[in-house]
Design a protein around this motif. Sequence first.
Motif, mmCIF file in Angstrom:
data_model
loop_
_atom_site.group_PDB
_atom_site.id
_atom_site.type_symbol
_atom_site.label_atom_id
_atom_site.label_comp_id
_atom_site.label_asym_id
_atom_site.label_seq_id
_atom_site.Cartn_x
_atom_site.Cartn_y
_atom_site.Cartn_z
ATOM 1 N N ARG A 165 26.892 27.281 30.278
ATOM 2 C CA ARG A 165 25.585 27.949 30.178
ATOM 3 C C ARG A 165 25.423 28.606 28.808
ATOM 4 O O ARG A 165 24.341 28.572 28.219
ATOM 5 C CB ARG A 165 25.434 29.003 31.283
ATOM 6 C CG ARG A 165 24.965 28.396 32.599
ATOM 7 C CD ARG A 165 24.374 29.450 33.538
ATOM 8 N NE ARG A 165 25.368 30.378 34.003
ATOM 9 C CZ ARG A 165 26.175 30.157 35.036
ATOM 10 N NH1 ARG A 165 26.086 29.031 35.705
ATOM 11 N NH2 ARG A 165 27.046 31.061 35.403
ATOM 12 N N PRO B 103 40.411 26.366 37.788
ATOM 13 C CA PRO B 103 40.069 26.454 39.213
ATOM 14 C C PRO B 103 38.687 27.076 39.409
ATOM 15 O O PRO B 103 38.079 27.557 38.438
ATOM 16 C CB PRO B 103 41.163 27.346 39.788
ATOM 17 C CG PRO B 103 41.685 28.131 38.645
ATOM 18 C CD PRO B 103 41.469 27.312 37.411
ATOM 19 N N ASN B 104 38.194 27.090 40.617
ATOM 20 C CA ASN B 104 36.880 27.691 40.924
ATOM 21 C C ASN B 104 36.844 29.115 40.388
ATOM 22 O O ASN B 104 37.794 29.871 40.562
ATOM 23 C CB ASN B 104 36.637 27.731 42.436
ATOM 24 C CG ASN B 104 36.516 26.342 43.033
ATOM 25 O OD1 ASN B 104 37.107 26.051 44.055
ATOM 26 N ND2 ASN B 104 35.774 25.474 42.398
ATOM 27 N N GLY B 105 35.736 29.423 39.728
ATOM 28 C CA GLY B 105 35.560 30.794 39.248
ATOM 29 C C GLY B 105 36.246 31.091 37.933
ATOM 30 O O GLY B 105 36.238 32.233 37.462
ATOM 31 N N ALA B 106 36.836 30.060 37.278
ATOM 32 C CA ALA B 106 37.574 30.306 36.020
ATOM 33 C C ALA B 106 36.650 30.639 34.860
ATOM 34 O O ALA B 106 37.073 31.251 33.878
ATOM 35 C CB ALA B 106 38.418 29.082 35.675
ATOM 36 N N GLY B 107 35.385 30.206 34.948
ATOM 37 C CA GLY B 107 34.449 30.492 33.858
ATOM 38 C C GLY B 107 33.925 29.249 33.160
ATOM 39 O O GLY B 107 33.290 29.336 32.103
ATOM 40 N N LYS B 108 34.133 28.075 33.756
ATOM 41 C CA LYS B 108 33.698 26.828 33.118
ATOM 42 C C LYS B 108 32.181 26.746 33.032
ATOM 43 O O LYS B 108 31.622 26.470 31.974
ATOM 44 C CB LYS B 108 34.250 25.611 33.887
ATOM 45 C CG LYS B 108 35.757 25.627 34.042
ATOM 46 C CD LYS B 108 36.271 24.450 34.846
ATOM 47 C CE LYS B 108 35.743 24.380 36.265
ATOM 48 N NZ LYS B 108 36.196 25.479 37.145
ATOM 49 N N SER B 109 31.510 26.985 34.176
ATOM 50 C CA SER B 109 30.045 26.894 34.169
ATOM 51 C C SER B 109 29.447 27.960 33.270
ATOM 52 O O SER B 109 28.433 27.709 32.593
ATOM 53 C CB SER B 109 29.482 27.064 35.575
ATOM 54 O OG SER B 109 30.079 26.144 36.430
ATOM 55 N N THR B 110 30.057 29.123 33.255
ATOM 56 C CA THR B 110 29.575 30.191 32.371
ATOM 57 C C THR B 110 29.647 29.719 30.920
ATOM 58 O O THR B 110 28.700 29.897 30.144
ATOM 59 C CB THR B 110 30.433 31.463 32.574
ATOM 60 O OG1 THR B 110 30.314 31.849 33.943
ATOM 61 C CG2 THR B 110 29.997 32.582 31.668
ATOM 62 N N HIS C 276 36.933 18.394 37.951
ATOM 63 C CA HIS C 276 38.065 18.672 38.834
ATOM 64 C C HIS C 276 38.833 17.393 39.145
ATOM 65 O O HIS C 276 39.832 17.429 39.849
ATOM 66 C CB HIS C 276 37.584 19.296 40.157
ATOM 67 C CG HIS C 276 37.137 20.716 40.015
ATOM 68 N ND1 HIS C 276 37.980 21.737 39.649
ATOM 69 C CD2 HIS C 276 35.929 21.305 40.167
ATOM 70 C CE1 HIS C 276 37.324 22.877 39.601
ATOM 71 N NE2 HIS C 276 36.064 22.639 39.895
ATOM 72 N N ALA D 296 33.320 37.161 33.409
ATOM 73 C CA ALA D 296 33.321 35.722 33.712
ATOM 74 C C ALA D 296 33.991 34.926 32.595
ATOM 75 O O ALA D 296 34.650 33.914 32.842
ATOM 76 C CB ALA D 296 31.895 35.230 33.917
ATOM 77 N N VAL E 71 32.192 41.959 36.549
ATOM 78 C CA VAL E 71 32.941 40.689 36.539
ATOM 79 C C VAL E 71 32.973 40.115 35.127
ATOM 80 O O VAL E 71 31.922 39.845 34.531
ATOM 81 C CB VAL E 71 32.287 39.658 37.492
ATOM 82 C CG1 VAL E 71 33.035 38.329 37.427
ATOM 83 C CG2 VAL E 71 32.258 40.181 38.909
ATOM 84 N N TYR F 282 29.247 39.771 34.024
ATOM 85 C CA TYR F 282 28.163 40.022 34.981
ATOM 86 C C TYR F 282 28.539 41.316 35.679
ATOM 87 O O TYR F 282 29.426 41.298 36.539
ATOM 88 C CB TYR F 282 28.062 38.889 36.001
ATOM 89 C CG TYR F 282 27.671 37.548 35.405
ATOM 90 C CD1 TYR F 282 26.345 37.284 35.071
ATOM 91 C CD2 TYR F 282 28.616 36.565 35.193
ATOM 92 C CE1 TYR F 282 25.980 36.058 34.535
ATOM 93 C CE2 TYR F 282 28.266 35.337 34.657
ATOM 94 C CZ TYR F 282 26.944 35.089 34.329
ATOM 95 O OH TYR F 282 26.579 33.881 33.803
HETATM 96 N N1 LIG Z 1 25.021 35.021 37.768
HETATM 97 C C1 LIG Z 1 26.193 35.571 38.092
HETATM 98 N N2 LIG Z 1 26.260 36.814 38.592
HETATM 99 C C2 LIG Z 1 27.431 37.386 38.920
HETATM 100 N N3 LIG Z 1 28.635 36.780 38.774
HETATM 101 C C3 LIG Z 1 28.635 35.542 38.284
HETATM 102 C C4 LIG Z 1 27.434 34.856 37.925
HETATM 103 N N4 LIG Z 1 27.762 33.631 37.466
HETATM 104 C C5 LIG Z 1 29.119 33.546 37.541
HETATM 105 N N5 LIG Z 1 29.645 34.684 38.033
HETATM 106 C C6 LIG Z 1 31.090 34.969 38.219
HETATM 107 O O1 LIG Z 1 31.753 34.644 37.024
HETATM 108 C C7 LIG Z 1 33.022 34.021 37.277
HETATM 109 C C8 LIG Z 1 33.066 32.652 36.607
HETATM 110 O O2 LIG Z 1 32.175 31.780 37.289
HETATM 111 P P1 LIG Z 1 31.863 30.296 36.817
HETATM 112 O O3 LIG Z 1 30.733 29.794 37.643
HETATM 113 O O4 LIG Z 1 31.725 30.236 35.346
HETATM 114 O O5 LIG Z 1 33.232 29.546 37.236
HETATM 115 P P2 LIG Z 1 33.580 28.000 37.238
HETATM 116 O O6 LIG Z 1 34.874 27.868 36.466
HETATM 117 O O7 LIG Z 1 32.441 27.195 36.759
HETATM 118 O O8 LIG Z 1 33.864 27.709 38.770
HETATM 119 P P3 LIG Z 1 33.575 26.375 39.678
HETATM 120 O O9 LIG Z 1 34.720 25.442 39.425
HETATM 121 O O10 LIG Z 1 33.618 26.936 41.057
HETATM 122 O O11 LIG Z 1 32.246 25.833 39.291
HETATM 123 C C9 LIG Z 1 33.164 33.990 38.785
HETATM 124 O O12 LIG Z 1 33.910 35.113 39.170
HETATM 125 C C10 LIG Z 1 31.723 34.084 39.281
HETATM 126 O O13 LIG Z 1 31.681 34.688 40.547
#
Ligand SMILES: Nc1ncnc2c1ncn2[C@@H]1O[C@H](COP(=O)(O)OP(=O)(O)OP(=O)(O)O)[C@@H](O)[C@H]1O
Length: 295
Positions: free
Chosen positions: A49, A39-46, A188, A20, A18, A15
């Motif tokens: 998706r 951990p938060n922000g590791a990229g799991k939700s990405t 988590h 991700a 970043v 992104y």
């Molecule tokens: N739409 C977006 N625009 C910009 N940055 C994004 C977007 N979506 C995710 N990110 C960034 O990508 C990185 C990975 O985010 P992601 O949501 O995949 O983490 P996560 O492992 O699911 O975290 P959590 O445990 O907090 O849900 C983070 O740095 C986040 O800020």
Amino acid sequence: MPAPAIRTENLSKSYGSVQALDGLELTVHAGEVFGFLGPNGAGKSTTIRLLLGLARPTAGRAWIFEVDAGDVAAAHRLLAYVPADVALWPQLTGAELLELLAATGPGTDSAYRAELVARFELDLSRPARTYSTGNRQKVALVAAFATRAPLLVLDEPTSGLDPLMELQFRRTVAEARDNGQTVFLCSHQLAEVEAVCDRVAILRAGRLVDVATVPELRRLHRSEVTAEFTGPAPELTDVAGFELLGRADGMLRFSLAGPPAAALRALAAADITALTVREPSLEEIFLDYYGQADR
Ligand SMILES: Nc1ncnc2c1ncn2[C@@H]1O[C@H](COP(=O)(O)OP(=O)(O)OP(=O)(O)O)[C@@H](O)[C@H]1O
């Protein structure tokens, strides 16, 4: 070999500046319960998706049972998904929601669904707007587990469930596995992952750190040993991976990383009266990977 439930090749998503997700190479075998941690922000939700075709990779590809994840119509016939934040149509009752979700999903086993409604103590007569977070999560879980979808993608599915319901969740995951379904579980709740997953992947800052079974991960990490002895204390200071945690009269407590052979030799030379070895929990392993110092 059956097709893997999930396969990714150099899967990457950025992104802006970043990164991700950075070059994810992952294979989830058909029939396994697979934990996805970080951990938060590791990229799991990405990752989720991308697997669901809700975002397009910047580079690389992903397949669901060898169907390109970007081919949403075909891939979604093979999976059911429970999101972290379950949003439901507020005016519909639980019963109406389950019917709607069954009509749009990959096929539902109504008898099993009724069993799950009872198991999760879901009151189907109420409209969704009156449901608590946990109840909304239960609707999504019941709808997903009642499908015969070969792959279940669950994103933080139990964050709103109480401990009794959490146990029912674990039981239901085990039934899905017995049924030959694959479960991809992002969570988590490390005790839950430890209890239900065959393998876990550990993600950090968009990169895969490790994929292993929980026993394999344990072998790589520190165990805690307590030795009681009479006479002179065992001499362990030269043992690789040894770290003293505490000592008292006739008792030594230490942590040990790596193979235990050298420590066992040193212990054998002393008059040990009792020995306990505690293996690390997944939570301790996780904290080892993501220790505060290098977050
Ligand atoms: N739409 C977006 N625009 C910009 N940055 C994004 C977007 N979506 C995710 N990110 C960034 O990508 C990185 C990975 O985010 P992601 O949501 O995949 O983490 P996560 O492992 O699911 O975290 P959590 O445990 O907090 O849900 C983070 O740095 C986040 O800020």
